[in-house]
Design an enzyme around this catalytic site. Structure first.
Site, PDB file in Angstrom:
ATOM      1  N   HIS A 187      91.800  24.886  66.416  1.00 51.13           N
ATOM      2  CA  HIS A 187      92.331  23.892  67.235  1.00 51.13           C
ATOM      3  C   HIS A 187      91.262  23.521  68.239  1.00 51.13           C
ATOM      4  CE1 HIS A 187      96.100  24.031  65.221  1.00 51.13           C
ATOM      5  NE2 HIS A 187      96.149  25.371  65.519  1.00 51.13           N
ATOM      6  N   ASP A 452      53.415  -3.857  58.743  1.00 49.04           N
ATOM      7  CA  ASP A 452      52.135  -4.089  57.840  1.00 49.04           C
ATOM      8  C   ASP A 452      51.475  -5.164  58.415  1.00 49.04           C
ATOM      9  OD1 ASP A 452      52.314  -2.164  55.796  1.00 49.04           O
ATOM     10  OD2 ASP A 452      54.165  -3.195  55.202  1.00 49.04           O
ATOM     11  N   CYS A 499      61.675  -8.228  61.195  1.00 48.89           N
ATOM     12  CA  CYS A 499      62.218  -6.866  60.924  1.00 48.89           C
ATOM     13  C   CYS A 499      61.458  -5.741  61.121  1.00 48.89           C
ATOM     14  CB  CYS A 499      62.752  -6.953  59.473  1.00 48.89           C
ATOM     15  SG  CYS A 499      61.660  -7.264  58.269  1.00 48.89           S
TER      16      CYS A 499
END
Ligand code: PEP
Ligand code: MG
Length: 555
Positions: A187, A452, A499
């Protein structure tokens, strides 16, 4: 002192440690002459216990909701259990003992019986039997249950906690539960989850801790309790906690809100994911879509080429989970830092500039077609877009489109449903930037991969930590390229997004908006931070001068 336990709920708590002392009932065996009267005394105490439990149920319902409160209904039922009642009453009658002793002995016996059961759920009921017996005994002895009072919030340490003990606490003061016993479904654990506070079980809490004031840290992520942490540890956890609190605040304030600037410009704020398991995070952080699904993780996690079915299942799950929100799947981007054994790629001197991504896919058409078939099949189940990594020429896009046409023709022939899919490319090579006007004629959107693009523009290997000091994420050359891509994209009718990691750099958010970006895609954990930033920006005001000069004032 550093103690290890098992975490049952994550989070960080910092505060003083308090040990919960159980109220021990000292029960004496007494001989009674009027067993009927003793039995009546027991039954009256049992009724009073049920009344108290009904009160606790109402209290728990308000504080922790139905799931957390349910145990007090169960306790009321247990008090009416014929076996339990008969056992107590028969002991009073046959052994002529006092009600307290009969209740305590029966409680012990039943508790031992439950503890020996095979079923884990039943084993945990042992503590419940003890709990209800103690309540009855307490009533028979004329006392109340002990509550824990405190001025300041504290980390609660205990052997184990019964539900009746936890519900009587002032929960606004409890920062965390740490118990010696307990289990994942005890509990205390359930309560901690409901209260959204960290909790550890199975911690070997030292006896000598006593009641002196000691500072502690609970790391609910790693299952660690620090007692008397050193300054450095304390500072580290304070920072982590602040970050956590900020996240909570952002969620509370910004979940469900629009990503819109003060002057009313809406931005598509999406999340980057590596697979199906990240979708929950994206949704929890209220991403408006998936701006980059790095599909190569399906290949990296697998021992052999993932089949069309495996890929279809993954893409379909993501599309369905996002329920009509855009999901941009990037086709396989392996090579360079992402090597997959079963591809048997040759070792290269300079893999970042080597055989990777679209170059492999266009050489190994069957492999590429398998992925595209899976993507197109999944398109039927949501709003899927596809984008291609490491593009350097228009010719590559023409070849890609040929393969797409073949795939669509095959699906049509086989009667497999699909929808038209928006086609985009990653802009992550300087070549793609420089010919972005030509590329824009060929596709529906651009998404800039700044990781990149920065590597190739600044000639800094992103894997080489020694080059970090040369790495300037805000380099003028990169920023100018971003502007060029947005302008060329828009002229050619493309929407343009970002992104790469730079998208989450809130120092540049305003610059991105002024440049004219339509979409920003970031890690799920950064979505709300960026939303908060965007909502504070007014693109109409001339307060900020763009780092790339006049041409940045796109709108
Ligand atoms: C990028 O290069 O910025 C990008 C988003 O792709 P990845 O990090 O997967 O190479
Ligand atoms: Mg990349």
């Amino acid at each position: 002192m550093v103690l290890k336990g098992k975490s049952v709920f994550g989070g960080i708590a910092i505060g003083t440690l308090r040990i919960y002392e159980k109220k021990d009932h000292i029960i004496k065996r007494r001989r009674v002459t009027d067993v009927l009267e003793e039995e009546t005394r027991f039954l009256a105490a049992k009724e009073e216990a049920k009344r108290q439990l009904a009160e606790l149920y109402e209290k728990a319902l308000k504080e922790v909701g139905e799931t957390g409160a349910a145990i007090f209904e169960i306790h009321q039922m247990m008090l009416d259990d014929p076996d339990y009642l008969e056992a107590v009453c028969s002991m009073i009658k046959t052994q002529e003992v006092n009600a307290e002793f009969a209740a305590a002995s029966t409680g012990d016996n039943f508790s031992q019986m439950f503890a020996a059961m095979e079923d884990a759920y039943m084993r945990e009921r042992a503590a419940d039997v003890k709990d209800i017996s103690n309540r009855v005994i307490s009533i028979l002895q004329g006392g109340g249950a002990g509550a824990m009072e405190a001025e300041e919030p504290f980390i609660l340490l205990a052997d184990d906690l019964a539900p009746s003990e936890t519900v009587q606490m002032d929960k606004s003061k409890v920062l965390s539960f740490v118990t010696r016993g307990g289990s994942t479904n005890s509990h205390t654990a359930i309560l901690a989850r409901t209260m959204n506070i960290p909790a550890l079980i199975g911690v070997d809490i030292p006896e000598e801790l006593g009641q002196e004031v000691v500072v502690g840290i609970v790391d609910g992520y790693q299952g660690i309790l620090y007692i008397h942490p050193d300054e450095e540890t304390l500072a580290r956890y304070q920072r982590l906690k602040e970050a956590e609190e900020q996240k909570r605040r952002l969620l509370k304030e910004l979940k469900g809100k629009e990503t819109v600037t003060l002057d009313g410009r809406k931005i598509n704020l999406y999340a980057n994911i590596g697979g199906v398991s990240d979708v929950a995070e994206a949704l929890a952080n209220d991403a408006g879509g998936i701006g980059l699904f790095r599909s190569e993780f399906l290949y990296l996690e697998s021992e052999d080429y993932p089949t069309e079915e495996t890929q279809f299942a993954a893409y379909k799950t993501v599309a369905e989970a996002m329920a009509g929100k855009k999901v941009i799947i990037r086709t396989l981007d392996i090579g360079a830092d992402k090597q997959v054994d079963y591809f048997h790629l040759e070792k290269e001197e300079n893999p970042a500039m080597g055989y990777r991504a679209i170059r492999i896919c266009l050489d190994r058409k069957e492999l590429f077609k398998t992925q595209l078939r899976a993507i197109y099949r999944a398109s039927y189940y949501g709003s899927i877009s596809v984008m291609f990594p490491m593009i350097i020429s228009v010719e590559e896009i023409r070849q890609i489109k040929e393969v797409i046409e073949e795939v669509k023709a095959e699906l049509l022939r086989d009667g497999i449903p699909y929808q038209e899919v928006e086609i985009g490319i990653m802009i992550e090579t300087p070549a793609a930037v420089m010919i972005s006007d030509l590329l824009a004629e060929e596709v529906d959107f651009f998404s800039i991969g700044t990781n990149d693009l920065t590597q190739y523009t600044l000639a800094i290997d992103r894997q080489n930590a020694n080059l970090d000091r040369f790495y300037d994420a805000h380099h003028e050359a990169v920023l100018r390229m971003l502007q060029m891509v947005v302008d060329n994209g828009h002229k050619g009718g493309c929407w343009v997004g970002i992104c790469g990691e730079l998208g989450a750099d809130t120092a540049l958010t305003e610059t991105f908006l002024r440049m004219g970006f339509d979409e920003i895609s970031v890690s799920p954990s950064m979505v709300l931070k960026v939303r908060e930033k965007i909502r504070s920006i007014n693109c109409n005001s001339s307060a900020i001068s763009s780092p790339v000069g006049e041409s940045c004032l796109h709108e």
